[in-house]
Motif scaffolding. Structure first.
Motif, PDB file in Angstrom:
ATOM      1  N   VAL A 100       0.834  -1.205   0.000  1.00  0.00           N
ATOM      2  CA  VAL A 100       0.000   0.000   0.000  1.00  0.00           C
ATOM      3  C   VAL A 100       0.865   1.249   0.000  1.00  0.00           C
ATOM      4  N   MET A 101       1.945   1.193   0.797  1.00  0.00           N
ATOM      5  CA  MET A 101       2.854   2.332   0.870  1.00  0.00           C
ATOM      6  C   MET A 101       3.480   2.608  -0.491  1.00  0.00           C
ATOM      7  N   ALA A 102       3.956   1.536  -1.159  1.00  0.00           N
ATOM      8  CA  ALA A 102       4.596   1.723  -2.458  1.00  0.00           C
ATOM      9  C   ALA A 102       3.611   2.320  -3.451  1.00  0.00           C
ATOM     10  N   LEU A 103       2.361   1.842  -3.392  1.00  0.00           N
ATOM     11  CA  LEU A 103       1.343   2.350  -4.303  1.00  0.00           C
ATOM     12  C   LEU A 103       1.060   3.834  -4.034  1.00  0.00           C
ATOM     13  N   SER A 104       0.969   4.195  -2.746  1.00  0.00           N
ATOM     14  CA  SER A 104       0.705   5.593  -2.412  1.00  0.00           C
ATOM     15  C   SER A 104       1.831   6.488  -2.900  1.00  0.00           C
ATOM     16  N   SER A 152       8.316  13.294 -17.299  1.00  0.00           N
ATOM     17  CA  SER A 152       8.300  13.401 -15.842  1.00  0.00           C
ATOM     18  C   SER A 152       7.385  12.360 -15.237  1.00  0.00           C
ATOM     19  N   PHE A 153       6.242  12.138 -15.907  1.00  0.00           N
ATOM     20  CA  PHE A 153       5.309  11.118 -15.420  1.00  0.00           C
ATOM     21  C   PHE A 153       5.991   9.751 -15.406  1.00  0.00           C
ATOM     22  N   LEU A 154       6.673   9.431 -16.521  1.00  0.00           N
ATOM     23  CA  LEU A 154       7.352   8.138 -16.598  1.00  0.00           C
ATOM     24  C   LEU A 154       8.444   8.029 -15.544  1.00  0.00           C
ATOM     25  N   ASP A 155       9.171   9.121 -15.347  1.00  0.00           N
ATOM     26  CA  ASP A 155      10.227   9.124 -14.344  1.00  0.00           C
ATOM     27  C   ASP A 155       9.639   8.843 -12.966  1.00  0.00           C
ATOM     28  N   GLY A 156       8.483   9.474 -12.701  1.00  0.00           N
ATOM     29  CA  GLY A 156       7.831   9.244 -11.410  1.00  0.00           C
ATOM     30  C   GLY A 156       7.435   7.797 -11.237  1.00  0.00           C
ATOM     31  N   ILE A 157       6.809   7.228 -12.279  1.00  0.00           N
ATOM     32  CA  ILE A 157       6.395   5.827 -12.199  1.00  0.00           C
ATOM     33  C   ILE A 157       7.613   4.928 -11.999  1.00  0.00           C
TER      34      ILE A 157
END
Lengths: 217, 205
Positions: free
Chosen positions: A48-52, A135-140
Motif C-alpha cells: 500500500v505504501m509503495a502504491l501511495s 516526468s510522469f514516466l520518471d515518477g512511475i
C-alpha cells in the motif's frame, strides 16, 4: 525533444526501467530510506505504501513539470512542499476511507510521504527541467524501483518473522514447536534493526552484480 | 516534573528517532561522513525540533483538532480541521527552518558554509515532521510535555548521527569487501547500533 517522438521511445523506456536496478532510488541514489524501512514488517502495508508513493510521485512530477516555467526559483521548495502535501492529504483520506486497518498500521508514515526524499529529489532533479510526459514516466519508474526494494525487504521480513506472505501462512502449522514441530519464527526479523541489515545485504548483492556501482575509496 | 524527565529520557533512548523509527535517515546517511559536520546538523535538528514541536502542539490543540475552535465561538465547536494538519505542520516547519537558516548565516557563517545544502533540507528531514506527527498521535497533555518530547527526539538524533560519524571516520581504514563499501556497511552498522539501542527497551519509565 520533438513533438513527434513516440510515447514509448527507447529514451522514455529508459526512464522507467533504469530506476529498477542501475539507478535505484534506495540502493543507489540513497533517497527515501526513512519510510522504506519502517513499513516493511508485513507485505501488505509495504505494498500500500509503495502504491501511495507511486500516486503521489507521478502526480507531483506532472504538476511541477506543468508549472516549471511559472514557479519562481527562490520559493520553489515551498511551492513543491505545498503540492506534495495536497496530494498526500488526498491519498491519506482515500486510505482512511477504503483500507482503514492498513492506514492505522502505517500511522504517521503516510504523512511522512511529504518529506520522503524521493519525491523532493525527483522533483528537483527531473520534473523542474522536463516535459510532463517524461516526468510522469520518471515518477512511475522511480516509485517502482522504491516499491521493488520495499517488497523484497518485506518478503524476507514477513517470511522469516511471521512465516507468512501477504498474510497467508506459508510455514505449515504443524512445524511449529508449540504444535510439536521443530520450527520457531525468528523474532529478530520483526524488529526494526533487521530492516537496515536486510537493506545492507541487498546493496551488497546488488553491487557485486553491478561492479561499476562500487564506491571509490 | 518527573513526567517531563520521563518523556525526555524515553524519547532520547527508547523511542530514538533514528534507531526505532528510521526517521531522518536521508540526512543521517548523507551528512555523517565527518564528525564536525554531523555535530552542526545534529544541533540544527535539536533546535528546529525544540521549536516546531511546541508550535505545532499549539496549532493542533487550538486550531486543528475536533472542537479545538470552541474558544473562538461555541458555534465552531464541531469543526474538525485535522485533515489540514499535514499542510499546516509543513508550513510551520518550512518557515522555522528559513528562520534558523537566517540566524545561522548571520551569527555563525563558518557553520553555515559547512552545513551547505543540508540546512534548507532540514525542512524535508522526516525527523522534524515525524516529531510533530508523533506529538499529534500520542496526544501529549501540556505544552511542556510536547517541548520535552521535541528536545529529547532532537537529542536522540544528535547522538545517533555523532555515533555513526565517529564510526565511519574510523572504518575508512579497514578492509571492507568492495561491494559493501560506503553505503552498504553504513546500513549494517546502523542496524547493529539499533540492536544495541534496543537494550533500553526493557527500561520501564
Amino acid at each position: 525533444m520533438s513533438e513527434k517522438e513516440p510515447l514509448f521511445s527507447p529514451k522514455n523506456r529508459k526512464l522507467i526501467f533504469n530506476p529498477l536496478s542501475k539507478d535505484n532510488p534506495i540502493t543507489v541514489q540513497v533517497l527515501g530510506i526513512c519510510s522504506a524501512l519502517a513499513v516493511t514488517v508485513k507485505m501488505k502495508p509495504a505494498f500500500v505504501m509503495a502504491l501511495s508513493v507511486m500516486v503521489v510521485l507521478a502526480s507531483a512530477n506532472v504538476i511541477v513539470s506543468l508549472l516549471r516555467n511559472t514557479i519562481p526559483n527562490r520559493i520553489r521548495i515551498i511551492v513543491q512542499l505545498v503540492i506534495i502535501a495536497l496530494l498526500v492529504i488526498l491519498v491519506d483520506q482515500v486510505l482512511k476511507a477504503y483500507v482503514y486497518d492498513v492506514s492505522k498500521q502505517l500511522s504517521v508514515f503516510v504523512g511522512l510521504i511529504i518529506t520522503n526524499c524521493i519525491i523532493m529529489g525527483r522533483l528537483e532533479a527531473f520534473a523542474l527541467g522536463n516535459k510532463p510526459w517524461p516526468s510522469f514516466l520518471d515518477g512511475i519508474g522511480n516509485a517502482a524501483g522504491y516499491g521493488l526494494i520495499l517488497m523484497i525487504v518485506a518478503f524476507f521480513r514477513e517470511l522469516f518473522g511471521s512465516g507468512s506472505i501477504f498474510g497467508f501462512q506459508i510455514i505449515p502449522d504443524v512445524w511449529y514447536i508449540k504444535n510439536g514441530g521443530f520450527y520457531e519464527n525468528n523474532g529478530l526479523m520483526v524488529l526494526s534493526p533487521m530492516a537496515l541489515i536486510t537493506v545492507g545485504i541487498i546493496i551488497w548483492v546488488h553491487r557485486s552484480k553491478n561492479r561499476d556501482l562500487i564506491e571509490k575509496k | 516534573m518527573e513526567n517531563l524527565v520521563n518523556i525526555f529520557v524515553k524519547s532520547i533512548f527508547i523511542d530514538n528517532m533514528v534507531f526505532a523509527y528510521f526517521l531522518g535517515m536521508c540526512s543521517y546517511l548523507a551528512v555523517s561522513k565527518t564528525v564536525k559536520t554531523s555535530v552542526g546538523l545534529g544541533l540544527a535538528v535539536v533546535f528546529v525540533l525544540g521549536i516546531t514541536v511546541p508550535v505545532d502542539y499549539l496549532l493542533h490543540n487550538f486550531v486543528l483538532r475536533e472542537g479545538a475552535l470552541a474558544w473562538l465561538s461555541p458555534k465552531f465547536a464541531e469543526v474538525d480541521l485535522s485533515f489540514l494538519s499535514f499542510i499546516m505542520f509543513i508550513a510551520i516547519i518550512a518557515s522555522m527552518v528559513q528562520l534558523v537558516e537566517m540566524i545561522v548565516e548571520k551569527f555563525a557563517p563558518a557553520l553555515y558554509s559547512s552545513l551547505g545544502i543540508f540546512l534548507p533540507l532540514i525542512a524535508v528531514n522526516c525527523a522534524i515532521l515525524g516529531g510533530s506527527l508523533f506529538m499529534q498521535e500520542r496526544d501529549y497533555n501540556s505544552i511542556a510535555e510536547a517541548t520535552s518530547f521535541g528536545l529529547g527526539s532532537g537529542l536522540g538524533f544528535f547522538l545517533a548521527i555523532i555515533g555513526i560519524a565517529a564510526i565511519r571516520e574510523k572504518i575508512r581504514y579497514s578492509d571492507i569487501p568492495a561491494p559493501l563499501r560506503g553505503l552498504g556497511i553504513t546500513f549494517i552498522i546502523t542496524g547493529l547500533m539499533g540492536l544495541a539501542f534496543m537494550s533500553f527497551m526493557g527500561i520501564k519509565i
